[in-house]
Design a protein around this motif. Sequence first.
Motif, mmCIF file in Angstrom:
data_model
loop_
_atom_site.group_PDB
_atom_site.id
_atom_site.type_symbol
_atom_site.label_atom_id
_atom_site.label_comp_id
_atom_site.label_asym_id
_atom_site.label_seq_id
_atom_site.Cartn_x
_atom_site.Cartn_y
_atom_site.Cartn_z
ATOM 1 N N MET A 198 -17.200 100.895 112.501
ATOM 2 C CA MET A 198 -17.688 102.219 112.867
ATOM 3 C C MET A 198 -17.707 102.343 114.390
ATOM 4 S SD MET A 198 -21.376 103.896 111.963
ATOM 5 C CE MET A 198 -21.528 105.646 112.056
ATOM 6 N N GLU A 199 -17.147 103.419 114.899
ATOM 7 C CA GLU A 199 -17.116 103.691 116.332
ATOM 8 C C GLU A 199 -18.539 103.892 116.845
ATOM 9 O OE1 GLU A 199 -15.583 104.254 120.065
ATOM 10 O OE2 GLU A 199 -14.460 103.673 118.292
ATOM 11 N N LEU A 200 -18.856 103.271 117.962
ATOM 12 C CA LEU A 200 -20.191 103.379 118.538
ATOM 13 C C LEU A 200 -20.393 104.764 119.154
ATOM 14 C CD1 LEU A 200 -22.575 101.142 119.749
ATOM 15 C CD2 LEU A 200 -21.748 102.427 121.690
ATOM 16 N N GLN A 201 -21.558 105.325 118.897
ATOM 17 C CA GLN A 201 -21.939 106.616 119.460
ATOM 18 C C GLN A 201 -23.326 106.497 120.054
ATOM 19 O OE1 GLN A 201 -21.749 109.553 116.353
ATOM 20 N NE2 GLN A 201 -19.781 108.821 115.627
ATOM 21 N N ILE A 202 -23.595 107.309 121.080
ATOM 22 C CA ILE A 202 -24.930 107.385 121.663
ATOM 23 C C ILE A 202 -25.332 108.847 121.645
ATOM 24 C CG2 ILE A 202 -26.373 106.950 123.677
ATOM 25 C CD1 ILE A 202 -24.297 104.799 124.499
ATOM 26 N N HIS A 203 -26.411 109.147 120.929
ATOM 27 C CA HIS A 203 -26.896 110.516 120.787
ATOM 28 C C HIS A 203 -28.254 110.644 121.444
ATOM 29 C CE1 HIS A 203 -24.293 111.755 117.143
ATOM 30 N NE2 HIS A 203 -23.734 110.744 117.755
ATOM 31 N N PHE A 260 -32.514 107.963 123.020
ATOM 32 C CA PHE A 260 -31.075 107.735 122.989
ATOM 33 C C PHE A 260 -30.761 106.749 121.877
ATOM 34 C CE2 PHE A 260 -32.119 109.418 127.049
ATOM 35 C CZ PHE A 260 -31.104 110.338 127.277
ATOM 36 N N GLU A 261 -30.171 107.274 120.794
ATOM 37 C CA GLU A 261 -29.854 106.481 119.609
ATOM 38 C C GLU A 261 -28.469 105.867 119.741
ATOM 39 O OE1 GLU A 261 -30.138 109.168 116.276
ATOM 40 O OE2 GLU A 261 -32.247 108.658 116.005
ATOM 41 N N VAL A 262 -28.415 104.558 119.583
ATOM 42 C CA VAL A 262 -27.142 103.846 119.548
ATOM 43 C C VAL A 262 -26.792 103.702 118.067
ATOM 44 C CG1 VAL A 262 -25.937 101.728 120.184
ATOM 45 C CG2 VAL A 262 -27.744 102.631 121.676
ATOM 46 N N ILE A 263 -25.629 104.246 117.698
ATOM 47 C CA ILE A 263 -25.240 104.312 116.292
ATOM 48 C C ILE A 263 -23.879 103.638 116.111
ATOM 49 C CG2 ILE A 263 -24.748 105.876 114.366
ATOM 50 C CD1 ILE A 263 -26.450 107.985 115.943
ATOM 51 N N GLY A 264 -23.808 102.721 115.148
ATOM 52 C CA GLY A 264 -22.533 102.068 114.835
ATOM 53 C C GLY A 264 -22.554 100.595 115.142
ATOM 54 N N ASN A 265 -21.372 100.047 115.437
ATOM 55 C CA ASN A 265 -21.221 98.631 115.734
ATOM 56 C C ASN A 265 -21.315 98.416 117.239
ATOM 57 O OD1 ASN A 265 -20.822 98.013 113.024
ATOM 58 N ND2 ASN A 265 -18.624 98.328 113.184
ATOM 59 N N PHE A 266 -22.344 97.709 117.660
ATOM 60 C CA PHE A 266 -22.571 97.401 119.068
ATOM 61 C C PHE A 266 -21.982 96.010 119.301
ATOM 62 C CE2 PHE A 266 -26.256 97.083 122.414
ATOM 63 C CZ PHE A 266 -25.323 97.010 123.433
ATOM 64 N N THR A 267 -20.705 96.001 119.693
ATOM 65 C CA THR A 267 -19.974 94.741 119.843
ATOM 66 C C THR A 267 -19.253 94.714 121.188
ATOM 67 O OG1 THR A 267 -18.049 95.660 118.718
ATOM 68 C CG2 THR A 267 -19.641 94.465 117.346
ATOM 69 N N SER A 268 -18.574 93.622 121.444
ATOM 70 C CA SER A 268 -17.927 93.406 122.740
ATOM 71 C C SER A 268 -16.953 94.510 123.130
ATOM 72 C CB SER A 268 -17.215 92.059 122.754
ATOM 73 O OG SER A 268 -16.271 91.993 121.732
ATOM 74 N N LYS A 272 -32.057 101.462 115.728
ATOM 75 C CA LYS A 272 -32.284 101.452 114.279
ATOM 76 C C LYS A 272 -31.013 101.684 113.477
ATOM 77 C CE LYS A 272 -37.062 102.975 114.618
ATOM 78 N NZ LYS A 272 -38.022 104.047 114.343
ATOM 79 N N LYS A 273 -30.019 102.355 114.062
ATOM 80 C CA LYS A 273 -28.798 102.683 113.332
ATOM 81 C C LYS A 273 -27.607 101.819 113.752
ATOM 82 C CE LYS A 273 -30.276 107.378 112.398
ATOM 83 N NZ LYS A 273 -29.984 108.799 112.568
ATOM 84 N N VAL A 274 -27.895 100.703 114.425
ATOM 85 C CA VAL A 274 -26.833 99.762 114.774
ATOM 86 C C VAL A 274 -26.501 98.953 113.525
ATOM 87 C CG1 VAL A 274 -26.259 97.723 116.145
ATOM 88 C CG2 VAL A 274 -27.438 99.650 117.216
ATOM 89 N N LYS A 275 -25.235 98.907 113.173
ATOM 90 C CA LYS A 275 -24.787 98.207 111.958
ATOM 91 C C LYS A 275 -24.494 96.736 112.213
ATOM 92 C CE LYS A 275 -24.685 102.004 109.553
ATOM 93 N NZ LYS A 275 -25.859 102.323 108.790
ATOM 94 N N ASN A 301 -34.807 96.862 112.032
ATOM 95 C CA ASN A 301 -33.412 96.854 111.594
ATOM 96 C C ASN A 301 -32.998 95.406 111.342
ATOM 97 O OD1 ASN A 301 -30.622 96.847 111.360
ATOM 98 N ND2 ASN A 301 -30.283 98.278 113.030
ATOM 99 N N LYS A 302 -32.927 95.022 110.074
ATOM 100 C CA LYS A 302 -32.625 93.639 109.695
ATOM 101 C C LYS A 302 -31.236 93.193 110.166
ATOM 102 C CE LYS A 302 -36.478 93.102 107.447
ATOM 103 N NZ LYS A 302 -37.611 92.811 108.254
ATOM 104 N N ALA A 303 -30.318 94.137 110.336
ATOM 105 C CA ALA A 303 -28.961 93.793 110.760
ATOM 106 C C ALA A 303 -28.933 93.212 112.168
ATOM 107 C CB ALA A 303 -28.056 95.025 110.685
ATOM 108 N N ILE A 304 -29.918 93.544 112.987
ATOM 109 C CA ILE A 304 -29.915 93.064 114.374
ATOM 110 C C ILE A 304 -31.140 92.238 114.751
ATOM 111 C CG2 ILE A 304 -28.492 94.993 115.121
ATOM 112 C CD1 ILE A 304 -31.083 96.131 116.457
ATOM 113 N N ALA A 305 -32.233 92.386 114.026
ATOM 114 C CA ALA A 305 -33.493 91.729 114.401
ATOM 115 C C ALA A 305 -33.345 90.222 114.526
ATOM 116 C CB ALA A 305 -34.586 92.081 113.407
ATOM 117 N N ASN A 306 -32.686 89.588 113.579
ATOM 118 C CA ASN A 306 -32.526 88.132 113.626
ATOM 119 C C ASN A 306 -31.716 87.693 114.836
ATOM 120 O OD1 ASN A 306 -34.081 87.648 111.362
ATOM 121 N ND2 ASN A 306 -32.335 87.713 109.979
ATOM 122 N N ALA A 307 -30.723 88.475 115.219
ATOM 123 C CA ALA A 307 -29.920 88.129 116.395
ATOM 124 C C ALA A 307 -30.791 88.149 117.650
ATOM 125 C CB ALA A 307 -28.753 89.102 116.538
#
Length: 99
Positions: A1-6, A12-20, A45-48, A79-85
């Motif tokens: 998913m393309e990263l978006q910032i709304h 400011f919501e970061v949405i999608g895959n926050f990767t390199s 919260k919406k980072v995958k 957000n369990k997808a990122i909290a552990n990281a």
Amino acid sequence: MELQIHNKQGTFEVIGNFTSKNTEKVRDHFNYLLDHYEEVVMCLKKVKEIDQNALNTMNEIYKKASRRSKILFVHGKENKAIANAFINNQLAHIFRNDY
């Protein structure tokens, strides 16, 4: 998913895959905000997905805010997808909900 910032009412919501491949986009966006505002609210919260480069970017943004005596609120520890990281990289202190 393309990263978006709304901008949702000042958060400011970061949405999608926050990767390199998109850390520069996040770094540039939040550096601009920290240059122009005293308080910045970031929501993850919406980072995958998040990777090590994105965690490094978050640490850089956090340190820049601290150096400049700016207030950075970061939401998303539920957000369990990122909290552990964040926990595994000893960055959980970045999360702040007390605004």
